[in-house]
Enzyme design. Structure first.
Site, PDB file in Angstrom:
ATOM      1  N   TYR A 146      -0.736  -6.888  18.170  1.00 28.11           N
ATOM      2  CA  TYR A 146      -1.074  -6.051  17.025  1.00 28.11           C
ATOM      3  C   TYR A 146      -2.314  -5.211  17.325  1.00 28.11           C
ATOM      4  O   TYR A 146      -2.334  -4.000  17.057  1.00 28.11           O
ATOM      5  CB  TYR A 146      -1.314  -6.920  15.794  1.00 28.11           C
ATOM      6  CG  TYR A 146      -1.558  -6.121  14.538  1.00 28.11           C
ATOM      7  CD1 TYR A 146      -0.505  -5.512  13.861  1.00 28.11           C
ATOM      8  CD2 TYR A 146      -2.846  -5.929  14.043  1.00 28.11           C
ATOM      9  CE1 TYR A 146      -0.724  -4.750  12.727  1.00 28.11           C
ATOM     10  CE2 TYR A 146      -3.077  -5.167  12.905  1.00 28.11           C
ATOM     11  CZ  TYR A 146      -2.014  -4.583  12.249  1.00 28.11           C
ATOM     12  OH  TYR A 146      -2.236  -3.818  11.132  1.00 28.11           O
TER      13      TYR A 146
ATOM     14  N   ILE B 224       0.820  -1.207   0.000  1.00 28.80           N
ATOM     15  CA  ILE B 224       0.000   0.000   0.000  1.00 28.80           C
ATOM     16  C   ILE B 224       0.855   1.258   0.000  1.00 28.80           C
ATOM     17  O   ILE B 224       0.530   2.248  -0.671  1.00 28.80           O
ATOM     18  CB  ILE B 224      -0.948  -0.010   1.220  1.00 28.80           C
ATOM     19  CG1 ILE B 224      -1.962  -1.143   1.080  1.00 28.80           C
ATOM     20  CG2 ILE B 224      -1.656   1.329   1.366  1.00 28.80           C
ATOM     21  CD1 ILE B 224      -2.767  -1.393   2.335  1.00 28.80           C
TER      22      ILE B 224
ATOM     23  N   LYS C 234      -2.464  -0.964  17.674  1.00 25.88           N
ATOM     24  CA  LYS C 234      -3.309  -0.121  16.827  1.00 25.88           C
ATOM     25  C   LYS C 234      -4.360   0.625  17.650  1.00 25.88           C
ATOM     26  O   LYS C 234      -4.749   1.748  17.306  1.00 25.88           O
ATOM     27  CB  LYS C 234      -3.977  -0.968  15.743  1.00 25.88           C
ATOM     28  CG  LYS C 234      -2.990  -1.529  14.726  1.00 25.88           C
ATOM     29  CD  LYS C 234      -2.241  -0.412  13.992  1.00 25.88           C
ATOM     30  CE  LYS C 234      -1.350  -0.937  12.894  1.00 25.88           C
ATOM     31  NZ  LYS C 234      -0.654   0.149  12.162  1.00 25.88           N
TER      32      LYS C 234
ATOM     33  N   THR D 151      -2.051  -8.033   0.178  1.00 25.83           N
ATOM     34  CA  THR D 151      -0.637  -7.676   0.114  1.00 25.83           C
ATOM     35  C   THR D 151       0.159  -8.756   0.855  1.00 25.83           C
ATOM     36  O   THR D 151      -0.411  -9.736   1.347  1.00 25.83           O
ATOM     37  CB  THR D 151      -0.379  -6.316   0.783  1.00 25.83           C
ATOM     38  OG1 THR D 151      -0.615  -6.430   2.196  1.00 25.83           O
ATOM     39  CG2 THR D 151      -1.281  -5.234   0.203  1.00 25.83           C
TER      40      THR D 151
END
Length: 288
Positions: free
Chosen positions: A166, A15, A170, A204
């Site tokens: 994770y 990205i 975030k 991705t």
């Protein structure tokens, strides 16, 4: 739109690379961040060839090293007299076994939270020289999946799981984005805005190379078949970097469709947000 000087972290692949290429096509001066000199140089030449924009350069840093980030910032300040847009795109989902950086920090928290915090704090003076600067933080829908924060175990020494690490990294990034927007306003800095967005689920290499455990590994592999193309993940960050509609807007969060959305505030409070901010200031004091 006035041509901008734009720094994107993690811009040699996925990205970040798509975002950088699109913005280069619009004529902006692009600063590509990467870890590997050869790869970063190759990507810059590719973007120049694809877009016809010769104002594409790179900077190098291992974002897992706070000292290396500090060195990169010093390098930027010798080359540029201002910065208009900072896109904190770099991030990772690490292995099932807890790992620490050379600084002694848990790797997920270090890359997804400490690195963007240190960059934002260290680049405020360059950003403040822009007539209208924007900071864009890439969070994730996974901020809802980290579980209840334990501020006595910020580095996850007792409760590490890759998805928890994770998710919490975030979640804290959401809180930090909101807090920084308020801090800037309180300090009378009105020419810098900070907002967050997430790319959605896109196909991705993100998270594909780490060993997260058999079950999570399998989910990541299977999910690729159902995800959007990578270009879809760049829509919101490009929008926040260029749209006049968000001029002056700060402390907001945007979906992968570039629409305002409310992050999960189940564990949020003014006190908890301040705890995270204070922890970051204290832990990274030596690098600020």
């Amino acid at each position: 739109m006035e041509k901008k000087i734009i720094l994107i972290t993690g811009a040699t692949d996925g990205i970040g690379k798509i975002t950088a290429t699109t913005l280069a096509k619009q004529g902006h001066t692009m600063i590509i961040h990467g870890r590997n000199r050869s790869k970063a140089a190759t990507v810059c030449e590719q973007i120049k060839a694809d877009t016809g924009n010769k104002n594409v350069n790179y900077v190098l840093a291992d974002l897992l090293s706070m000292a290396d980030i500090k060195r990169m910032v010093a390098d930027l300040k010798t080359k540029y007299d201002r910065l208009d847009i900072l896109i904190n795109n770099a991030g990772a989902f690490f292995n099932k076994q807890r790992e620490i950086t050379r600084d002694g920090f848990e790797k997920t928290i270090a890359l997804n939270l400490f690195a963007p915090f240190l960059l934002m704090q260290s680049l405020v003076d360059l950003l403040s020289k822009s007539t209208s600067a924007r900071i864009i933080n890439m969070y994730s829908a996974m901020h809802k999946r980290g579980g209840k924060p334990d501020f006595n175990d910020f580095q996850l020494e007792k409760s590490y799981k890759p998805d928890r690490a994770y998710g919490l990294s975030k979640l804290y990034l959401v809180w930090m984005t909101r807090h920084l927007a308020s801090e800037l306003k309180r300090n009378g800095i009105n020419n810098i805005t900070v907002n967050g967005t997430h790319p959605g689920a896109v196909a991705t290499n993100f998270g594909q190379d780490s060993d997260k455990g058999f079950f999570i590994n399998m989910i990541f592999k299977i999910a690729l078949n159902f995800m959007d193309k990578p270009e879809a993940g760049a829509v919101s960050s490009i929008y926040l970097a260029t749209s006049q509609e968000v001029e002056g807007i700060s402390g907001q969060f945007y979906s992968n469709k570039a629409e305002v959305e409310k992050p999960d505030d189940k564990y949020w409070s003014v006190e908890n947000e301040q705890r995270v901010w204070n922890y970051l200031q204290k832990t990274l004091k030596a690098y600020l």
